[in-house]
Design a protein around this motif. Structure first.
Motif, short mmCIF file in Angstrom:
data_model
loop_
_atom_site.label_atom_id
_atom_site.label_comp_id
_atom_site.label_asym_id
_atom_site.label_seq_id
_atom_site.Cartn_x
_atom_site.Cartn_y
_atom_site.Cartn_z
N TYR A 1 22.37 25.71 -11.66
CA TYR A 1 22.96 25.40 -10.21
C TYR A 1 24.43 25.17 -10.28
O TYR A 1 25.12 24.60 -11.18
CB TYR A 1 22.73 24.00 -10.05
N VAL A 2 25.06 25.76 -9.22
CA VAL A 2 26.23 25.64 -9.28
C VAL A 2 26.57 25.04 -7.27
O VAL A 2 25.78 25.65 -6.59
CB VAL A 2 27.06 27.05 -9.08
N TYR A 3 27.53 24.03 -7.37
CA TYR A 3 27.51 23.52 -6.24
C TYR A 3 28.98 23.88 -5.25
O TYR A 3 29.98 24.16 -6.06
CB TYR A 3 27.50 21.96 -6.23
N TRP A 4 28.78 24.11 -4.37
CA TRP A 4 30.19 24.61 -3.28
C TRP A 4 31.25 23.70 -3.93
O TRP A 4 32.53 24.27 -4.24
CB TRP A 4 29.90 24.55 -2.03
N SER A 5 30.82 22.22 -3.91
CA SER A 5 32.15 21.40 -4.20
C SER A 5 32.63 21.77 -5.51
O SER A 5 33.82 21.28 -5.64
CB SER A 5 31.46 20.16 -4.26
N GLN A 6 31.96 22.15 -6.44
CA GLN A 6 32.75 22.53 -7.73
C GLN A 6 33.55 23.70 -7.74
O GLN A 6 34.70 23.90 -8.34
CB GLN A 6 31.40 22.97 -8.88
N VAL A 7 33.29 24.74 -6.88
CA VAL A 7 33.94 25.88 -7.01
C VAL A 7 35.10 25.82 -5.93
O VAL A 7 36.27 26.58 -6.46
CB VAL A 7 33.16 27.11 -6.80
N THR B 1 21.65 29.44 -8.68
CA THR B 1 21.32 28.64 -7.47
C THR B 1 22.40 28.04 -6.84
O THR B 1 23.01 27.07 -7.57
CB THR B 1 20.08 27.37 -7.91
N VAL B 2 22.85 28.41 -5.76
CA VAL B 2 24.14 28.08 -4.97
C VAL B 2 23.71 27.15 -4.13
O VAL B 2 23.05 27.44 -2.97
CB VAL B 2 24.97 29.14 -4.58
N CYS B 3 24.15 26.02 -4.24
CA CYS B 3 23.98 24.72 -3.16
C CYS B 3 25.09 24.41 -2.32
O CYS B 3 26.20 24.23 -2.96
CB CYS B 3 23.59 23.27 -4.14
N SER B 4 25.05 24.44 -1.21
CA SER B 4 25.70 24.07 0.13
C SER B 4 26.17 22.82 -0.24
O SER B 4 25.73 21.96 1.03
CB SER B 4 25.07 24.95 1.23
N SER B 5 26.77 22.05 -0.94
CA SER B 5 27.09 20.75 -0.92
C SER B 5 28.87 20.71 -1.00
O SER B 5 29.43 21.32 -1.76
CB SER B 5 26.56 20.04 -2.03
N SER B 6 29.46 19.88 0.02
CA SER B 6 30.77 20.01 0.18
C SER B 6 31.39 18.72 0.89
O SER B 6 31.03 18.42 1.79
CB SER B 6 31.43 21.39 0.76
N ARG B 7 32.42 18.35 0.37
CA ARG B 7 32.99 17.37 1.01
C ARG B 7 33.87 17.49 2.08
O ARG B 7 34.23 16.86 3.13
CB ARG B 7 33.89 16.28 0.11
N TRP B 8 34.05 18.81 2.64
CA TRP B 8 34.91 19.37 3.53
C TRP B 8 34.10 20.45 4.46
O TRP B 8 34.55 20.60 5.58
CB TRP B 8 36.37 19.48 2.97
N ALA B 9 33.25 21.24 3.72
CA ALA B 9 33.01 22.37 4.44
C ALA B 9 31.40 22.39 5.03
O ALA B 9 31.22 23.28 5.93
CB ALA B 9 32.93 23.46 3.53
N PHE C 1 33.32 31.95 0.54
CA PHE C 1 32.92 31.20 -0.90
C PHE C 1 32.02 31.90 -1.76
O PHE C 1 32.22 32.43 -2.68
CB PHE C 1 32.57 29.86 -0.30
N VAL C 2 30.93 32.38 -1.11
CA VAL C 2 29.83 33.09 -1.96
C VAL C 2 30.33 34.66 -2.33
O VAL C 2 30.36 34.85 -3.39
CB VAL C 2 28.53 33.17 -1.05
N ASP C 3 31.29 35.07 -1.51
CA ASP C 3 31.80 36.40 -1.88
C ASP C 3 32.64 36.20 -3.22
O ASP C 3 32.63 36.99 -4.24
CB ASP C 3 32.76 37.01 -0.64
N ARG C 4 33.58 35.22 -3.06
CA ARG C 4 34.47 34.92 -4.10
C ARG C 4 33.63 34.49 -5.62
O ARG C 4 34.09 35.12 -6.54
CB ARG C 4 35.42 33.66 -3.79
N LEU C 5 32.65 33.82 -5.23
CA LEU C 5 31.74 33.35 -6.28
C LEU C 5 31.25 34.60 -6.93
O LEU C 5 31.27 34.99 -8.17
CB LEU C 5 30.94 32.40 -5.94
N VAL C 6 30.56 35.47 -6.24
CA VAL C 6 29.68 36.59 -6.66
C VAL C 6 30.95 37.58 -7.27
O VAL C 6 30.70 38.09 -8.65
CB VAL C 6 29.20 37.44 -5.56
N ARG C 7 32.00 37.56 -6.89
CA ARG C 7 32.99 38.75 -7.44
C ARG C 7 33.38 38.04 -8.69
O ARG C 7 33.83 39.00 -9.85
CB ARG C 7 33.97 38.96 -6.20
N PRO D 1 39.72 23.64 0.78
CA PRO D 1 39.73 25.05 1.46
C PRO D 1 40.75 25.91 0.86
O PRO D 1 41.96 25.72 0.48
CB PRO D 1 40.15 24.45 3.00
N GLY D 2 40.31 26.95 0.34
CA GLY D 2 40.85 28.09 -0.48
C GLY D 2 41.46 27.74 -1.78
O GLY D 2 42.12 28.68 -2.50
#
Length: 478
Positions: free
Chosen positions: A40-46, A74-82, A104-110, A50-51
């Motif tokens: 699992y990877v959370y948006w908040s980790q990556v 598994t990408v989890c859509s958890s964020s304190r700002w987004a 965000f997903v594009d940056r992670l996948v690349r 913003p940016g």
């Protein structure tokens, strides 16, 4: 989008590097024979701001890979700002802006540069409130954004629909869970490549659940490949005695003074542990050793059973929940999640190192070793003995393999004596070992193998099975 062949895998857990510094685990999973790793990877980790991108946990994971594994994120859509719900962990929720989510997903996948085979959009989204704080329509919109980003950044990767909970296949028409997934299939079918079904229900329902799920996919007009991204057992919901005791404790807690009903209910259960049904006691911390050992034996059987059943139904990827706890030394017996799933981990920490193997880890290693090179698993019907589950396994470059057990009550079935069994056998000799790693007598007479069969699955082959390092581990469960 699911390559040929079979891979048995593991899920690291519900997080990696979220609550502590990411530690090594892939080598330990590989040592068990896992060829598929799900994290699992959370948006908040990556993207904590913003940016600003931080890939510490992602890189710690990627650095452990040697290229032999298939990787599932598994990408989890958890964020304190987004996201709508401001959180680092759960519940994931819809992005405030889909273009931001797609970037965000594009940056992670690349960043992962083709090393991830499967990208999953959250997990069990029909579990609204806990695992997805949004609607089905909002999930479809987010799934579409993920699909666009993944296919642009890594066209060869597959997008996996958020996992379907074990109750979906048998859910009633018009139930919230079924309506949720029917909308996903109807409106989001073009935005995913693989359907993920979680196999936590009774083992005797696995084949029916897989077929019912495929029927849902056909009804939606596109039968995508089906994988089992999570499975394991036992857990309390499979035992009516355990469920009834838990419900009584929860009802009493909600009727009591203000406070945390969950902690009050769990405290009540532990206060009454000695008087609770053994089917519930065995899931509790500090239960009697004989119940702990019985739960371990059930767990070993279930890991073998669920893999054989799924593979015989044409499922080519399974991932066992779960490899290990989220943190070294963390345990909360007043958490209902600990009661439900806390003892399913294959490994545990010794100090800060992930090195302690539970009996279930040895059972996983045993089934992985015996199914190495598997090409096909076929269930053979025994018309006059429907309680028998018999599987013939074809493996590349290896001799015949037979796996057999008798369906019985998961808790009390081991108390019944074994029954005689014989089956056509093409070899001059046979060796047998059961799911607990115990050698079992087997004889070949007149072209048939003879052995005793019980609730515990038995592997039968024409050579040594799991009795030496060259054939896999020896498993010993008290």
């Amino acid at each position: 989008m699911v390559p040929p062949g079979v891979r048995l895998g593991v899920v690291r857990g519900i997080s990696y590097g979220l609550f502590a510094k990411p530690d090594p685990f892939v080598a330990q999973a590989r040592a068990l024979g896992a060829e598929l790793i799900r994290v699992y990877v959370y948006w908040s980790q990556v993207e904590p701001e913003p940016g600003r991108y931080v890939f510490e946990a992602v890189d710690a994971f990627l650095d452990q890979l040697d290229g032999s594994e298939e990787v599932w994120v598994t990408v989890c859509s958890s964020s304190r700002w987004a996201t709508r719900e401001a959180t680092d962990f759960v519940p994931p929720s819809p992005a405030k802006d889909l273009a931001t989510y797609r970037r965000f997903v594009d940056r992670l996948v690349r960043h992962c540069a083709g090393r991830v085979h499967y990208w999953q959009c959250d997990n069990e989204p029909s579990n609204v409130g806990l695992l997805w704080a949004g609607t089905a329509a909002e999930y479809v919109a987010q799934l579409r954004a993920m699909h666009q980003a993944v296919k642009a950044a890594d066209p060869g990767a597959a997008v996996v629909l958020g996992g379907a909970p074990f109750g979906l296949p048998a859910s009633a028409s018009g139930s919230p869970e079924r309506q949720f997934f029917e909308q996903l299939l109807r409106d989001g079918g073009e935005f995913f490549d693989v359907f993920d079904l979680h196999l936590y229900g009774p083992a005797g329902r696995v084949l029916d659940d897989i077929e019912a799920t495929r029927a849902m996919l056909r009804a939606a007009g596109d039968e995508k490949p089906l994988v089992a991204g999570e499975y394991n057992a036992p857990w309390p919901e499979l035992f009516p005695e355990a469920t009834a005791a838990m419900q009584a404790a929860m009802a009493a807690a909600f009727a009591g003074p203000q406070g945390s009903p969950e902690e009050a209910a769990m405290a009540r259960l532990y206060d009454q542990m000695a008087d609770l049904p053994p089917q519930l006691q065995m899931f509790m911390r500090g239960c009697p050793p004989e119940l702990e050992a019985r739960r371990d034996r059930i767990n070993c059987r279930e890991i073998v059973m669920r893999n054989l059943l799924a593979l015989s139904a044409g499922v080519r990827r399974t991932a066992c929940w779960n490899l290990a706890p989220e943190l070294p030394g963390y345990e909360n017996h007043l958490s209902i999640m600990d009661l439900l799933f806390g003892k399913l981990a294959l490994l545990d920490y010794e100090g800060a190192e992930l090195s302690r193997r539970h009996p279930s880890a040895d059972a996983f290693a045993l089934v992985a070793a015996q199914l190495a090179g598997v090409e096909e698993v076929t269930r053979a019907e025994v018309p006059d003995r429907p309680e028998l589950f018999v599987f013939e396994v074809a493996r590349r470059g290896r001799g015949p393999l037979l796996v057999v057990w008798e369906q019985r009550d998961a808790f009390t079935g081991e108390d019944q004596p074994p029954v005689a069994f014989d089956w056509p056998w093409p070899a001059a000799q046979a060796q047998a070992v059961d799911a607990l790693g115990q050698a079992q007598p087997a004889a070949v007479r007149d072209g048939r193998v003879e052995l005793a069969v019980s609730l515990t699955p038995v592997f039968v082959a024409a050579h040594r099975l799991g009795l030496g390092a060259e054939d896999g581990p020896t498993v010993t469960v008290p």
